[in-house]
Design a protein around this motif. Sequence first.
Motif, mmCIF file in Angstrom:
data_model
loop_
_atom_site.group_PDB
_atom_site.id
_atom_site.type_symbol
_atom_site.label_atom_id
_atom_site.label_comp_id
_atom_site.label_asym_id
_atom_site.label_seq_id
_atom_site.Cartn_x
_atom_site.Cartn_y
_atom_site.Cartn_z
ATOM 1 N N THR A 12 -9.039 -1.742 3.764
ATOM 2 C CA THR A 12 -8.320 -1.334 2.559
ATOM 3 C C THR A 12 -8.179 0.184 2.501
ATOM 4 N N ALA B 91 -4.700 2.438 2.596
ATOM 5 C CA ALA B 91 -4.361 3.299 1.462
ATOM 6 C C ALA B 91 -4.015 4.724 1.880
ATOM 7 N N PHE C 258 0.824 -1.214 0.000
ATOM 8 C CA PHE C 258 0.000 0.000 0.000
ATOM 9 C C PHE C 258 0.856 1.263 0.000
#
Length: 422
Positions: free
Chosen positions: A300, A304, A197
């Motif tokens: 997620t 990020a 990421f």
Amino acid sequence: MSNTDRTYDLVVWGATGVAGRLVAEYLTEQYTSDDLSLALGGRDETRLRELEAALVEQRSGWEELPIVIGDATDPESLRAIAEDTRVVCTTVGPYTTYGTPLVEACVSAGTDYCDLTGEINWVREMIDRYHDDAVDAGARIVHSCGFDSIPADLATLLVQSFAIDEFGTPCDLVRIYLEDGRGGVSGGTTSSVLEVFRAASTDPVARQTLRNPYSLAPPGERDGVDPGAQSFPRKDPLRGEWTAPSPMAVVNERVIRRSNALLEYPWGREFECTEVVPVGSGPVGMMGASAVSAGLGFTTGALAFGPTREALRRFAFPDPGEGPTRAEIENGYFTIRVLGRGTATDGPFVVESRISADLDPGYGATARMLGEAAMCLVCDRIDSPLEGGILTPAAAIGDPLADGLRRAGLVVEVGEWNPDQT
């Protein structure tokens, strides 16, 4: 020095880490010095000597285990190790940070290599930089030889091989189901996740690798009909129950598509694959799939974004070197089931394969998967037309890897699907 004249058959690189130690323990338990010339590799000689002493004391068939010293940041030391062994088996990550010099050394020396990476941005970089050189050198560089991505990749190969043998045609659709599992997480694994990421936040190529379902295909072939990973709750087209996105889909699906491409599309260019988490039927299944999808989306999103990613690293994830306990490893389990749908001359069919184990998937089972992948390379137990390149487990090794997993105590099955037994 030719590949067959080298001092060692296999070097376990990073042998004193959490995963590396498990691989070394498995290999010395399953094999003896009559079967295998094995060396333990790393940068800390004291810890390596302690591991050697423990293994020699615990295992019959091993009077000594040679030590090789190197540093992941010292290319010359890695080149010397690669030139002195037939296969390097590495657990040292994050691979984006520490993996490239070792791959380069193995390609230069014509040495086979296997690892545990799920860092697809780094795998894409290795493909673009070293695939052609590895082909020329006859070096089989096999990424993702653990829970990412042997079960999904190999089970798909088994489904497709069975379909072609029994029905004369491959499956056009494959669904991979992460059915159940329990296991721990180490600092090394979370470091690799964070690195993926982090790279995507700064590198346009890494970002594109995460977005494009075909990003690990050969250059010039990075597009196709497959829409990619499932993003929302969905009723499954084969099993009829609700499914949620799988956290492993971003890696496993791309590895499977690369296998198809490397083998020159035996499953067709219209082939589609999706990995999901089955949750159940009816309203309860729908709510469960929605909850899993929301949780994965939240995680997620947090990974990020730089500040939340750093907060997870500091307060939620284990530190490098930390890992699951022995009890957690031995009490873990997993099941990966793959269904493939195709149409033969006499009508549609569905093929099923299953890979499972009563071990922690990310450590106990992964150590055995990686160890047996390495042994397939050492013993040339290979069913593949490919003699070198940046490869996947299914494309590099093929069906013999299933026999290796069975030797390691995993369940590996394939046959026609009986929905009443699912």
